[in-house]
Design a protein around this motif. Structure first.
Motif, mmCIF file in Angstrom:
data_model
loop_
_atom_site.group_PDB
_atom_site.id
_atom_site.type_symbol
_atom_site.label_atom_id
_atom_site.label_comp_id
_atom_site.label_asym_id
_atom_site.label_seq_id
_atom_site.Cartn_x
_atom_site.Cartn_y
_atom_site.Cartn_z
ATOM 1 N N THR A 66 0.777 -1.063 -0.135
ATOM 2 C CA THR A 66 0.009 0.139 -0.020
ATOM 3 C C THR A 66 0.850 1.415 -0.085
ATOM 4 O OG1 THR A 66 -1.965 -1.181 1.200
ATOM 5 C CG2 THR A 66 -1.738 1.113 1.408
ATOM 6 N N MET A 67 1.804 1.192 0.849
ATOM 7 C CA MET A 67 2.900 2.509 0.804
ATOM 8 C C MET A 67 3.564 2.720 -0.461
ATOM 9 S SD MET A 67 5.633 3.655 3.601
ATOM 10 C CE MET A 67 4.543 4.121 4.911
ATOM 11 N N ILE A 68 3.848 1.481 -1.137
ATOM 12 C CA ILE A 68 4.570 1.718 -2.459
ATOM 13 C C ILE A 68 3.516 2.317 -3.327
ATOM 14 C CG2 ILE A 68 5.654 0.444 -4.498
ATOM 15 C CD1 ILE A 68 6.820 -1.575 -2.369
ATOM 16 N N GLU A 69 2.277 1.776 -3.535
ATOM 17 C CA GLU A 69 1.484 2.182 -4.198
ATOM 18 C C GLU A 69 1.180 3.716 -3.924
ATOM 19 O OE1 GLU A 69 -1.472 -1.579 -5.262
ATOM 20 O OE2 GLU A 69 -1.979 -0.249 -3.386
ATOM 21 N N GLN A 70 0.997 4.314 -2.850
ATOM 22 C CA GLN A 70 1.043 5.775 -2.582
ATOM 23 C C GLN A 70 2.300 6.531 -3.029
ATOM 24 O OE1 GLN A 70 0.875 5.343 1.680
ATOM 25 N NE2 GLN A 70 -1.294 5.732 1.794
ATOM 26 N N LEU A 71 3.298 5.777 -3.095
ATOM 27 C CA LEU A 71 4.554 6.731 -3.615
ATOM 28 C C LEU A 71 4.621 6.851 -5.083
ATOM 29 C CD1 LEU A 71 7.169 5.025 -1.358
ATOM 30 C CD2 LEU A 71 6.562 7.408 -1.238
ATOM 31 N N ILE A 72 4.104 5.660 -5.601
ATOM 32 C CA ILE A 72 3.783 5.640 -7.204
ATOM 33 C C ILE A 72 2.697 6.802 -7.782
ATOM 34 C CG2 ILE A 72 3.042 4.398 -9.104
ATOM 35 C CD1 ILE A 72 4.527 1.891 -8.035
ATOM 36 N N ALA A 73 1.620 6.847 -6.864
ATOM 37 C CA ALA A 73 0.588 7.552 -7.188
ATOM 38 C C ALA A 73 1.157 8.983 -7.024
ATOM 39 C CB ALA A 73 -0.721 7.462 -6.190
ATOM 40 N N GLY A 74 2.034 9.248 -6.085
ATOM 41 C CA GLY A 74 2.343 10.614 -5.920
ATOM 42 C C GLY A 74 3.766 11.159 -6.661
ATOM 43 N N GLY A 75 4.136 10.346 -7.510
ATOM 44 C CA GLY A 75 5.077 10.710 -8.360
ATOM 45 C C GLY A 75 6.295 10.400 -7.946
ATOM 46 N N HIS A 76 6.643 9.736 -6.819
ATOM 47 C CA HIS A 76 7.965 9.350 -6.022
ATOM 48 C C HIS A 76 8.558 8.170 -6.229
ATOM 49 C CE1 HIS A 76 7.171 13.202 -3.926
ATOM 50 N NE2 HIS A 76 5.976 12.791 -3.685
ATOM 51 N N ALA A 77 7.959 7.471 -6.870
ATOM 52 C CA ALA A 77 8.354 5.980 -7.497
ATOM 53 C C ALA A 77 7.875 5.601 -8.522
ATOM 54 C CB ALA A 77 7.833 4.928 -6.108
ATOM 55 N N TYR A 78 8.629 4.581 -9.198
ATOM 56 C CA TYR A 78 8.257 4.070 -10.733
ATOM 57 C C TYR A 78 8.599 2.637 -10.524
ATOM 58 C CZ TYR A 78 13.532 4.715 -11.225
ATOM 59 O OH TYR A 78 14.646 4.683 -11.058
ATOM 60 N N ALA A 79 7.652 1.889 -11.446
ATOM 61 C CA ALA A 79 7.976 0.435 -11.707
ATOM 62 C C ALA A 79 8.480 0.324 -13.051
ATOM 63 C CB ALA A 79 6.489 -0.126 -11.687
ATOM 64 N N VAL A 80 9.614 -0.627 -13.074
ATOM 65 C CA VAL A 80 10.186 -1.025 -14.122
ATOM 66 C C VAL A 80 10.824 -2.407 -14.083
ATOM 67 C CG1 VAL A 80 12.388 0.166 -13.248
ATOM 68 C CG2 VAL A 80 12.173 -0.563 -15.733
ATOM 69 N N GLU A 81 10.732 -3.404 -15.047
ATOM 70 C CA GLU A 81 11.239 -4.670 -14.873
ATOM 71 C C GLU A 81 11.212 -5.502 -13.874
ATOM 72 O OE1 GLU A 81 15.322 -4.855 -16.517
ATOM 73 O OE2 GLU A 81 14.879 -3.205 -17.916
ATOM 74 N N GLY A 82 9.479 -5.263 -13.251
ATOM 75 C CA GLY A 82 9.470 -5.870 -11.896
ATOM 76 C C GLY A 82 9.977 -5.417 -10.805
ATOM 77 N N HIS A 83 10.662 -4.296 -11.061
ATOM 78 C CA HIS A 83 11.358 -3.524 -9.645
ATOM 79 C C HIS A 83 10.279 -2.185 -9.598
ATOM 80 C CE1 HIS A 83 14.689 -5.947 -11.078
ATOM 81 N NE2 HIS A 83 15.166 -5.699 -9.657
ATOM 82 N N VAL A 84 10.237 -1.904 -8.366
ATOM 83 C CA VAL A 84 9.832 -0.484 -8.059
ATOM 84 C C VAL A 84 10.903 0.287 -7.507
ATOM 85 C CG1 VAL A 84 7.979 0.759 -6.946
ATOM 86 C CG2 VAL A 84 7.417 -1.188 -7.881
ATOM 87 N N LEU A 85 11.146 1.432 -7.766
ATOM 88 C CA LEU A 85 12.367 2.130 -7.146
ATOM 89 C C LEU A 85 11.829 3.593 -6.806
ATOM 90 C CD1 LEU A 85 13.602 0.719 -10.060
ATOM 91 C CD2 LEU A 85 15.649 1.443 -8.543
ATOM 92 N N PHE A 86 12.364 4.097 -5.580
ATOM 93 C CA PHE A 86 11.967 5.371 -5.273
ATOM 94 C C PHE A 86 12.829 6.334 -6.037
ATOM 95 C CE2 PHE A 86 12.646 9.042 -2.604
ATOM 96 C CZ PHE A 86 11.297 9.418 -2.116
ATOM 97 N N SER A 87 12.330 7.540 -6.376
ATOM 98 C CA SER A 87 13.095 8.461 -7.296
ATOM 99 C C SER A 87 13.318 9.560 -6.049
ATOM 100 C CB SER A 87 12.058 9.214 -8.124
ATOM 101 O OG SER A 87 12.646 10.324 -8.911
ATOM 102 N N VAL A 88 14.838 9.470 -6.014
ATOM 103 C CA VAL A 88 15.350 10.567 -5.057
ATOM 104 C C VAL A 88 15.138 11.712 -5.399
ATOM 105 C CG1 VAL A 88 17.758 11.306 -4.005
ATOM 106 C CG2 VAL A 88 17.189 8.740 -4.207
ATOM 107 N N GLY A 89 15.257 12.053 -6.981
ATOM 108 C CA GLY A 89 15.156 13.607 -7.181
ATOM 109 C C GLY A 89 13.853 14.056 -7.005
#
Length: 475
Positions: free
Chosen positions: A126-149
């Motif tokens: 759920t927290m990861i989904e919140q971060l993606i929705a807020g533009g702070h994380a992205y999913a790629v190749e089965g990974h989800v990463l936090f965008s430090v920038g």
């Protein structure tokens, strides 16, 4: 009296008051793939003393100390043994609890909640989904990463800019990262690894997101105190701040503060270097508890201020044991004095001064010194205790017991301390020899008296003449 704590977020000692009626505190716990070393125990011991202080001040505390039970090191250990990860984590989580209990991290010093990462996969997703929705994380190749920038305040806890942090950190170089400093929130699992269903496929959480999700689940989106070893400040705690504050926002879109106070204990040094499993210069708590009196280990961990490094050695443990011998010897000489435990103001003042345990230990030493002077009766061991003398000794004993209690020390019966590792039959045999020696001296049979003394010395039994008679202890 005001509780003042050094806040690593501001680099200042600040007055502490909880945000709500019940303070909240989160301490990073172990990754359970092996026995923990004594350096891992410093945080639970010193922050346990803080937990007890907060409970005395506020009546209640919500204190969580987590268990990391999904991790690549755990996976590797389970794979080597051909067992599920739970076989590793259950064993070493139980060993950790036993080790902490051995060091006195129980009762008022223990956490209220011990969340495990694998029990919070839903919260993590759920927290990861919140971060993606807020533009702070992205999913790629089965990974989800936090965008430090995406988080302008990244680096505010460790006080480094992102480029400096990247240069000094071990970061995974991967082509799917938008920025080299981006860190993993979720990663895919192959069939031979533990994994859970998620919107991004079967996988498992990254280390940092686990603590953010567990803290929010049990303590709320803003907590009063987050504590742990200074080695966790970056990247673990820095990443916790970024994740938590980006996931939890006020109605106006501003970030909610994750932790109001950050406390970090210094590292243990052993053999001139920081104690760590990677260097192989560790002392496991499991082994030390079998080699030394557990209370001496606890005393040693409290002997330096929590923010300073602590040089761990056999000499430190031996010195701590000898100090406890003197303190318990003082209590033994006061065995005939009635007293109820009372916490001296000086002890509370020391702990309220940024958890100054060395100062608190010096208060205990001073109380014991006063008691040793006061306990010697002017008319010999049979001098009756009454009036002002009895009142003075009772007050000193009460303060000594109370001062020890807030640090988790001096709560054993002195006979139990001095008789550690022996049977009552052996204690009786030693006392009979001491009585025989006294009778031999009285009848001027000095040869027999000396022979008994030499026999006891060979067994490591030290004799001490006191106004109350001959006392003994093991060397």
């Amino acid at each position: 009296m005001t509780l003042r704590l050094h806040n690593n977020l501001t680099r200042r000692v600040e007055d502490f008051e909880p945000l709500g009626p019940i303070p909240t505190m989160y301490v990073c716990g172990p990754t359970v793939y092996n026995y923990v070393h004594i350096g891992n125990a410093r945080g639970p011991v010193v922050f346990g003393v803080l937990a007890a202080l907060l409970r005395r001040r506020h009546g209640q505390l919500r204190y969580a100390r987590n268990i990391t039970d999904v991790d690549d090191k755990i996976n590797a250990a389970a794979k080597d043994l051909g067992v599920p990860i739970s076989a590793i984590t259950d064993r070493y989580a139980a060993a950790y609890r036993d080790d902490m209990a051995g060091l006195g991290v129980t009762g008022e010093f223990a956490p209220d909640i011990e969340p495990a990462a694998t029990d919070h996969i839903g919260h993590i997703v759920t927290m990861i989904e919140q971060l993606i929705a807020g533009g702070h994380a992205y999913a790629v190749e089965g990974h989800v990463l936090f965008s430090v920038g995406s988080f302008a305040e990244y680096g505010k806890l460790s006080r480094r800019d992102p480029e400096e942090m990247l240069a000094g950190a071990r970061v995974e170089v991967a082509p799917y990262k938008r920025d080299p400093g981006d860190f993993v929130l979720w990663k895919p699992s192959t069939p031979d690894l533990p994994g859970w269903d998620s919107p991004w496929g079967v996988g498992r959480p990254g280390w940092h997101i686990e603590c953010s999700a567990m803290a929010a689940a049990h303590l709320g989106e803003t907590i009063d105190i987050h504590a742990g070893g200074v080695d966790l400040q970056f990247p673990h705690h820095e990443n916790e701040v970024a994740q938590s504050e980006c996931a939890h926002k006020h109605a106006d879109g501003s970030h909610k503060t994750f932790a109001r106070f950050w406390l970090h204990n210094g590292m243990l040094n052993f053999g001139g270097a920081k104690m760590s499993k990677s260097l192989g210069n560790i002392e496991k708590v499991h082994d030390l508890l079998q080699q030394h009196p557990p209370e001496a280990l606890r005393y040693a961990l409290l002997s330096a201020h929590y923010r300073q490094p602590l040089d761990w050695s056999e000499a430190l443990v031996e010195q701590s044991k000898n100090t406890l011998d003197r303190l318990y010897g003082t209590l033994r000489s006061l065995a005939h004095v009635p007293a109820e435990s009372t916490i001296p103001d000086a002890i509370e003042e020391a702990l309220e001064d940024d958890l100054n345990t060395p100062l608190a230990l010096s208060v205990i030493a001073n109380l014991a010194a006063k008691a040793r002077i006061a306990v010697a009766p002017p008319g010999g061991p049979n001098y009756p205790l009454e009036g002002d003398k009895l009142e003075e000794l009772s007050a000193l004993k009460a303060q000594l017991l109370g001062a020890g209690r807030v640090l988790g020390l001096l709560q054993q019966d002195p006979a139990e301390w001095f008789g550690r590792g022996t049977s009552s039959d052996d204690d009786a045999r030693i006392q009979a020899l001491i009585d025989e020696r006294a009778a031999a001296k009285k009848s001027r049979d000095f040869a027999r008296s000396d022979a008994i003394r030499d026999q006891l010395a060979a067994e490591g039994i030290l004799l001490e003449d006191t106004p109350q008679g001959v006392r003994w202890k093991r060397a």
